[in-house]
Design an enzyme around this catalytic site. Structure first.
Site, PDB file in Angstrom:
ATOM      1  N   HIS A 193      -9.995  -2.449  -1.646  1.00 17.38           N
ATOM      2  CA  HIS A 193      -9.911  -1.390  -0.642  1.00 17.38           C
ATOM      3  C   HIS A 193     -10.305  -1.945   0.730  1.00 17.38           C
ATOM      4  CE1 HIS A 193      -9.329   2.510   0.817  1.00 17.38           C
ATOM      5  NE2 HIS A 193     -10.565   2.931   0.822  1.00 17.38           N
ATOM      6  N   ASP A 203       0.118   0.332  -5.353  1.00 19.72           N
ATOM      7  CA  ASP A 203      -1.132   0.761  -5.996  1.00 19.72           C
ATOM      8  C   ASP A 203      -1.085   2.190  -6.514  1.00 19.72           C
ATOM      9  OD1 ASP A 203      -1.073   1.661  -3.360  1.00 19.72           O
ATOM     10  OD2 ASP A 203      -3.182   1.241  -2.955  1.00 19.72           O
ATOM     11  N   HIS A 204      -0.157   3.002  -6.034  1.00 21.01           N
ATOM     12  CA  HIS A 204       0.055   4.370  -6.528  1.00 21.01           C
ATOM     13  C   HIS A 204       1.263   4.945  -5.808  1.00 21.01           C
ATOM     14  CE1 HIS A 204      -1.861   5.168  -2.730  1.00 21.01           C
ATOM     15  NE2 HIS A 204      -2.952   4.560  -3.152  1.00 21.01           N
ATOM     16  N   ASP A 213       0.818  -1.212   0.000  1.00 25.98           N
ATOM     17  CA  ASP A 213       0.000   0.000   0.000  1.00 25.98           C
ATOM     18  C   ASP A 213       0.855   1.267   0.000  1.00 25.98           C
ATOM     19  OD1 ASP A 213      -2.400   1.316  -0.023  1.00 25.98           O
ATOM     20  OD2 ASP A 213      -2.933   0.879   2.051  1.00 25.98           O
ATOM     21  N   ASP A 214       0.522   2.188  -0.905  1.00 31.91           N
ATOM     22  CA  ASP A 214       1.180   3.504  -0.976  1.00 31.91           C
ATOM     23  C   ASP A 214       2.676   3.418  -1.304  1.00 31.91           C
ATOM     24  OD1 ASP A 214      -1.276   4.484  -0.255  1.00 31.91           O
ATOM     25  OD2 ASP A 214      -0.602   5.592   1.501  1.00 31.91           O
ATOM     26  N   CYS A 265      -6.501   4.541  -3.644  1.00 27.72           N
ATOM     27  CA  CYS A 265      -6.629   3.088  -3.456  1.00 27.72           C
ATOM     28  C   CYS A 265      -7.768   2.435  -4.232  1.00 27.72           C
ATOM     29  CB  CYS A 265      -6.799   2.771  -1.971  1.00 27.72           C
ATOM     30  SG  CYS A 265      -5.349   3.149  -0.972  1.00 27.72           S
TER      31      CYS A 265
END
Length: 539
Positions: free
Chosen positions: A132, A348-349, A39-40, A78
Site C-alpha cells: 500500500h 489488486d481488485h 492499481d484498481d 488495496c
C-alpha cells in the site's frame, strides 16, 4: 585450398556449438521476474472480452501468456489485497483487513515475496505501488521505493503518486482543498499530506513523458540497464498507479473515447433484497471535486453525462497504462531480456463504474472481487485462456514453480502450473474473498465482516457482526446468494427464496470448510495447520 576449407568448416562448427552452448546456458539460468501491479484494474481489457476499451499492448502480451479468466482477490481494497498477495496467505491470517492495517507492524517477522525470492538468489528492486502507498516495506527489497526525479526529492516525500495534476485549474483546486483540510485538521497527521484532493478527472494536452507512470516505466528500463548484468537474476516490482482516481491522463487517451462511446453499467442498481451492509458509500469518489453531489448507492444515480465522463476517464486511464506496458515490453525485447523473463500482470481488485450504483471498490460483489491475472512464462510462445477458478494468493506458489524456487509450506495459495499445462484439469471448487465493513461507512452504523465464496455457478456471502477491538466475528447478520448461470450481473439476491433453502445450507457448509476444503482433489494439502508459521530470513 582443401586445408583452408577444412579449417573453415571446423570454424563454423565450433561457432555453432558455442552458440548452442550459450543459448543452453541462458535457458538454464533462473528467469528474471517483472511483477507488474496495476492499481484498481478491473477485468475490463480487450483480452477479457471488452470490445470498447483499447488495450492493444496488454492484449498482445495476453496472446502469448496464460490468461486466467476467473481470478479473484482476497479483499476488494488495496492494503489487505496486496498484503495477502505478497505474503502468500489470506486476510484472516495476515490480520490485515482494511486500509490502515499495516502488515509489518502486525506480523513483524513475515517474509514477503521479494524477501523470499531474494533468499533464493534474486536481486530485488521496487518501483511504484506494490504494497500500500504509505507502507512500501523497504526491508523487502535490495533497492526499495525507487522514484523518478524530481519525485524522489524531500519536497514530494509525503505525497502519493496518484495526486499529481497538470493543468492550472486542477492545481489551483487541489491546493484550495488541501488548505481547507489542513486547517480543519490542524496539528493532525493527514493521509498523503493532504494532497489527495482535486478534480476527479483531468485531460491535459501534454506528452505522456510528463506523467508519473510514464516516468516510472522509463525508470524501470534504466534500472534494468543497470542491474541486468549482475550474476543474480532480477525480481522487479513495478506498481503503476492509474487507473486509480483521479482519472488524470493525457488528452490523447480521452480522445479514444468520445462522449457516449462507452456503454453504461449493465447492472446500475443495488441487487434486489441486498442486505444493508453489502454496499460501500462511494466515499472515495466523494473526496474529489465533482460537479454533482456523490450520494450513496441507495440514493439517486449520478446524472448520465457525468457518469459517462467518469467511465470514459477510467477507460482513458487504462489505455494510458496500456501504453506504459507496451513501452516496458518493447524495452525488454530490445535488450534481449523478454524471452527469459516471467511477467506477472495483475490488478489488486475490481472497481465499480456505476455497477450497483457504486463508484469504487470495497464490496464483496463480483465486480469488485474479479481481477485480471496474466502470466507469461519464460520462453513461452503460445498463449492459453484458462477458465479455472483462481486467486491472487495463488501467484506466490506459481512464481516459485515457474522459476524453480522451492515453495514454503505455509503458503495458502495453489500453484497454477498444473492448469497451465492442462486447462481442462479438475481444479478448485471455490475461491474466497472477505471484506470488513467499517461502522462509519455502513449505512446502519454497525461493523460487519463479510465472507464471500465464488463457485462455478454461485456467489455466496455470509455477513457477521464484527468486533474490531477483539478482532473476531460475532453473531450472524445476513446472507447473499447470486446464481451466475442466470444472473451474472448479480441483480437479485435469492438467499431467502424458499426453493434455495437447501442450496444455501450446502453452500454455507462449504464456506465454513474454507479454502482447504476447496483445494483440487488430486492435490496434496501442503499444510493442515490453522496457524501460520512466520520465520525470519537468516542472514
Amino acid at each position: 585450398m582443401k586445408i583452408s576449407l577444412a579449417y573453415l568448416s571446423l570454424f563454423f562448427i565450433f561457432t555453432a556449438c558455442n552458440k548452442e552452448k550459450k543459448m543452453a546456458s541462458v535457458k538454464q539460468q533462473k528467469p528474471n521476474i517483472i511483477f507488474l501491479s496495476i492499481d484498481d484494474l478491473r477485468a475490463d481489457l480487450g483480452s477479457y472480452g471488452n470490445s470498447e476499451i483499447k488495450t492493444p499492448n496488454i492484449d498482445a502480451l495476453a496472446g502469448t501468456s496464460m490468461v486466467m479468466l476467473n481470478t479473484h482477490c482476497q479483499a476488494a481494497v488495496c492494503a489487505p489485497s496486496r498484503a495477502s498477495t505478497m505474503l502468500g496467505y489470506r486476510p484472516d491470517s495476515t490480520k490485515v483487513w482494511h486500509l490502515g492495517d499495516e502488515f509489518r507492524k502486525i506480523n513483524p517477522n513475515a517474509v514477503t515475496m521479494p524477501q523470499y525470492f531474494n533468499k533464493a538468489g534474486y536481486y530485488t528492486v521496487n518501483i511504484g505501488k506494490i504494497f500500500h502507498n504509505y507502507m512500501p516495506d523497504s526491508i523487502s527489497w535490495n533497492e526499495p521505493d525507487l522514484k523518478p526525479f524530481p519525485y524522489n526529492t524531500k519536497e514530494y516525500a509525503k505525497r502519493d503518486a496518484e495526486t499529481y495534476y497538470y493543468t492550472e485549474a486542477a492545481l489551483k483546486d487541489q491546493k484550495r482543498k488541501r488548505d481547507l483540510l489542513l486547517e480543519k485538521r490542524k496539528d493532525q497527521k493527514v493521509y498523503g499530506d493532504g494532497w489527495n484532493r482535486g478534480p476527479a478527472i483531468e485531460g491535459a494536452d501534454v506528452p505522456d513523458s510528463l506523467y508519473f507512470d510514464a516516468m516510472q516505466t522509463q525508470l524501470a528500463l534504466e534500472t534494468i540497464d543497470r542491474i541486468k548484468d549482475k550474476k543474480e537474476p532480477f525480481f522487479m516490482g513495478l506498481g503503476l498507479y492509474r487507473p486509480h482516481l483521479p482519472f488524470v491522463v493525457p488528452k490523447k487517451y480521452w480522445d479514444l473515447y468520445p462522449v457516449g462511446s462507452v456503454s453504461p453499467a449493465a447492472n446500475p442498481k443495488l441487487p434486489k433484497n441486498a442486505p444493508v451492509m453489502s454496499a460501500n458509500s462511494n466515499y472515495e469518489l466523494r473526496a474529489y471535486t465533482n460537479p454533482h453531489k456523490i450520494g450513496r448507492p441507495e440514493d439517486a444515480p449520478l446524472p448520465e453525462a457525468y457518469a459517462d465522463s467518469l467511465k470514459r476517464g477510467y477507460y482513458a486511464s487504462v489505455s494510458y497504462i496500456d501504453a506504459c506496458v507496451g513501452k516496458l515490453i518493447a524495452g525488454l525485447k530490445e535488450r534481449g531480456l523478454y524471452e527469459n523473463t516471467v511477467i506477472v500482470l495483475w490488478g489488486d481488485h475490481g472497481w465499480k463504474l456505476g455497477d450497483h450504483n457504486g463508484w469504487g471498490k470495497m464490496t464483496n460483489f463480483y465486480i469488485d472481487t474479479h481481477v485480471p491475472l496474466i502470466i507469461k512464462e519464460a520462453y513461452q510462445k503460445e498463449g492459453k485462456r484458462i477458465e479455472a477458478l483462481s486467486e491472487l494468493v495463488d501467484i506466490f506458489p506459481t512464481l516459485c514453480d515457474l522459476t524453480g524456487v522451492d515453495k514454503a509450506d505455509y503458503l495458502q495459495g495453489t500453484s497454477l502450473t498444473p492448469v497451465f499445462k492442462n486447462p481442462e484439469l479438475e481444479w478448485k471448487d471455490a475461491v474466497f474473498t472477505q471484506f470488513r465493513r467499517r461502522a462509519r461507512v455502513s449505512k446502519d452504523g454497525n461493523e460487519y465482516m463479510g465472507y464471500s465464496m465464488q463457485t462455478e455457478q454461485y456467489h455466496f456471502i455470509e455477513w457477521y457482526q464484527w468486533d474490531n477491538d477483539k478482532k473476531e466475528k460475532g453473531d450472524y447478520a445476513a446472507t447473499e446468494l447470486y446464481d451466475h448461470y442466470v444472473d451474472s450481473d448479480e441483480t437479485v439476491n435469492i438467499a431467502e427464496n424458499p426453493d434455495k433453502k437447501e442450496i444455501v445450507k450446502q453452500l454455507s457448509k462449504q464456506l465454513s470448510a474454507g479454502w482447504r476444503g476447496a483445494l483440487p482433489k488430486k492435490q496434496v494439502v501442503i499444510n493442515e495447520s490453522e496457524n501460520i508459521r512466520f520465520s525470519k530470513i537468516k542472514s
